[in-house]
Design an enzyme around this catalytic site. Structure first.
Site, short mmCIF file in Angstrom:
data_model
loop_
_atom_site.label_atom_id
_atom_site.label_comp_id
_atom_site.label_asym_id
_atom_site.label_seq_id
_atom_site.Cartn_x
_atom_site.Cartn_y
_atom_site.Cartn_z
N ASP A 123 0.85 -1.20 0.00
CA ASP A 123 0.00 0.00 0.00
C ASP A 123 0.88 1.24 0.00
OD1 ASP A 123 -2.33 -1.52 0.01
OD2 ASP A 123 -2.35 -1.66 2.18
N LYS A 150 0.68 -8.11 -2.37
CA LYS A 150 -0.71 -7.77 -2.74
C LYS A 150 -0.72 -6.38 -3.37
CE LYS A 150 -4.06 -6.42 0.29
NZ LYS A 150 -4.81 -5.27 -0.23
N ASP A 190 -5.67 -7.46 -5.72
CA ASP A 190 -6.84 -7.25 -4.84
C ASP A 190 -7.73 -6.16 -5.44
OD1 ASP A 190 -8.52 -7.35 -2.65
OD2 ASP A 190 -7.21 -6.14 -1.37
N LYS A 211 -11.14 -6.64 -5.90
CA LYS A 211 -12.51 -6.80 -5.37
C LYS A 211 -13.55 -6.52 -6.46
CE LYS A 211 -11.31 -5.77 -0.57
NZ LYS A 211 -9.92 -5.28 -0.69
N ASP A 249 -19.49 -6.69 -10.55
CA ASP A 249 -20.22 -6.10 -11.68
C ASP A 249 -21.11 -7.20 -12.25
OD1 ASP A 249 -20.98 -4.47 -13.91
OD2 ASP A 249 -19.09 -3.40 -13.73
N ILE A 250 -21.75 -6.96 -13.38
CA ILE A 250 -22.56 -8.03 -13.96
C ILE A 250 -21.63 -9.17 -14.41
CG2 ILE A 250 -24.44 -6.50 -14.67
CD1 ILE A 250 -23.34 -6.68 -17.54
N THR A 296 -19.32 -8.66 -17.51
CA THR A 296 -18.23 -7.68 -17.35
C THR A 296 -17.11 -8.24 -16.49
OG1 THR A 296 -19.84 -5.92 -17.59
CG2 THR A 296 -17.74 -5.31 -16.61
N THR A 299 -14.53 -5.96 6.40
CA THR A 299 -14.37 -5.83 7.86
C THR A 299 -14.72 -4.42 8.33
OG1 THR A 299 -12.02 -5.53 7.42
CG2 THR A 299 -12.68 -7.68 8.23
N ARG A 317 -1.98 -8.13 13.33
CA ARG A 317 -1.06 -7.26 14.05
C ARG A 317 -0.18 -8.09 14.99
NH1 ARG A 317 -2.20 -4.53 10.62
NH2 ARG A 317 -2.86 -2.37 10.54
N GLY A 372 0.29 -5.14 6.06
CA GLY A 372 0.78 -3.92 5.44
C GLY A 372 1.62 -3.10 6.41
N ARG A 373 0.95 -2.21 7.12
CA ARG A 373 1.67 -1.24 7.95
C ARG A 373 2.63 -1.81 8.99
NH1 ARG A 373 -3.80 1.97 8.64
NH2 ARG A 373 -4.43 -0.20 8.34
O1 C5P Z 1 -1.78 -2.03 6.90
P1 C5P Z 1 -2.65 -3.24 7.14
O2 C5P Z 1 -1.90 -4.45 7.63
O3 C5P Z 1 -3.86 -2.91 7.99
O4 C5P Z 1 -3.17 -3.60 5.67
C1 C5P Z 1 -4.14 -4.56 5.44
C2 C5P Z 1 -4.41 -4.68 3.98
O5 C5P Z 1 -5.49 -5.58 3.81
C3 C5P Z 1 -4.83 -3.40 3.29
O6 C5P Z 1 -4.35 -3.45 1.94
C4 C5P Z 1 -6.33 -3.44 3.30
O7 C5P Z 1 -6.93 -2.77 2.22
C5 C5P Z 1 -6.59 -4.93 3.17
N1 C5P Z 1 -7.84 -5.40 3.71
C6 C5P Z 1 -8.26 -5.22 5.01
N2 C5P Z 1 -9.46 -5.72 5.43
C7 C5P Z 1 -10.21 -6.38 4.58
C8 C5P Z 1 -9.80 -6.57 3.28
C9 C5P Z 1 -8.60 -6.08 2.86
O8 C5P Z 1 -7.57 -4.64 5.81
N3 C5P Z 1 -11.35 -6.89 5.01
#
Ligand code: C5P
Length: 234
Positions: free
Chosen positions: A14, A36, A63, A65, A68-69, A72, A122, A183, A212-213
């Protein structure tokens, strides 16, 4: 606890720009195998960026997501099947027919692509679901959409790690389950509300965790990634 094999780590790339994304990947080296790519980088840099990351020998979860129909979405999946992508997300709420069409195209055009259905985001609370006229709890809706998606041909699901026990209970070890909302102990949970540690998610039956973070914003991202991977072996 289920008898899953080792759980894999997927880095949520991200970042705002291509340059930042490549810089962090250079730093991470082979501490990361899976990346991702989400809407932000894909809408900015497109399929060329996907190819560029794959050329660096990363495996890719795109990712997008899709929702659509059926026609498509099937055409989009056909385009994506030409890319070096192994995992692709679509919204379960697009309906079983949309997933059936997507899976048909996958079977015809790709050896490696697997489709992951996103059940309930979520970020959606039970109140928000009620506002959409969904009369059951978020968990019931997740199980319902998961069942419909898997029956329609999805190979797996994206869900909160807290939903893993119920999903494994109902669907067994077959579906591939990918869980964000991870986390490590002691790290900032940011705006994520329902989180689990890497080891707890692995033990609850996640096939891949998305992080991610906790990696991207760590003082030493490579070390953070290595420590998370160490937690996933049990
Ligand atoms: O930074 P972090 O670990 O929170 O990133 C989680 C990643 O997972 C992000 O790219 C976020 O868009 C994605 N994500 C999420 N919850 C979901 C689906 C995808 O946090 N239900």
């Amino acid at each position: 606890m289920t008898n899953q094999k080792d759980c894999g780590l997927i880095l949520a790339l991200d970042m705002e720009t291509r340059e930042e994304a490549l810089e962090i990947l250079d730093h991470l080296g082979d501490s990361i195998e899976w990346v991702k790519i989400g809407l932000q980088l894909f809408t900015a840099y497109g399929p060329d960026f996907v190819r560029e990351i794959a050329e660096r020998n990363y495996r890719i979860f795109l990712d997008l997501k899709l929702h659509d129909i059926p026609n498509t979405v099937a055409k989009a999946v056909r385009s994506i099947a030409q890319l070096p992508v192994e995992l692709l997300s679509l919204h379960a709420a697009g309906g079983p027919e949309m997933i059936e069409w997507a899976n048909q195209v996958r079977l015809e055009h790709s050896q490696q692509l697997r489709l992951l259905a996103v059940t309930v985001l979520t970020s959606m609370s039970s109140e928000q679901l009620q506002a959409l006229n969904v009369k059951v709890s978020a968990e019931e809706q997740v199980l319902h959409l998961a069942k419909k998606s898997l029956e329609a041909g999805a190979q797996g699901l994206v869900c909160s790690p807290l939903e893993l026990p119920a999903l494994r209970d109902q669907f067994g070890s077959d579906p591939l389950i990918v869980t964000p909302g991870i986390r490590p102990q002691g790290s900032d949970i940011n705006e994520q509300k329902r989180v689990m540690t890497p080891s707890a998610a692995a033990q609850a039956g996640s096939n891949y965790i998305v992080v991610g973070r906790p990696i991207l914003q760590a003082n030493n991202p490579a070390l953070a990634a290595i420590n998370i991977r160490a937690e996933l072996k049990f």
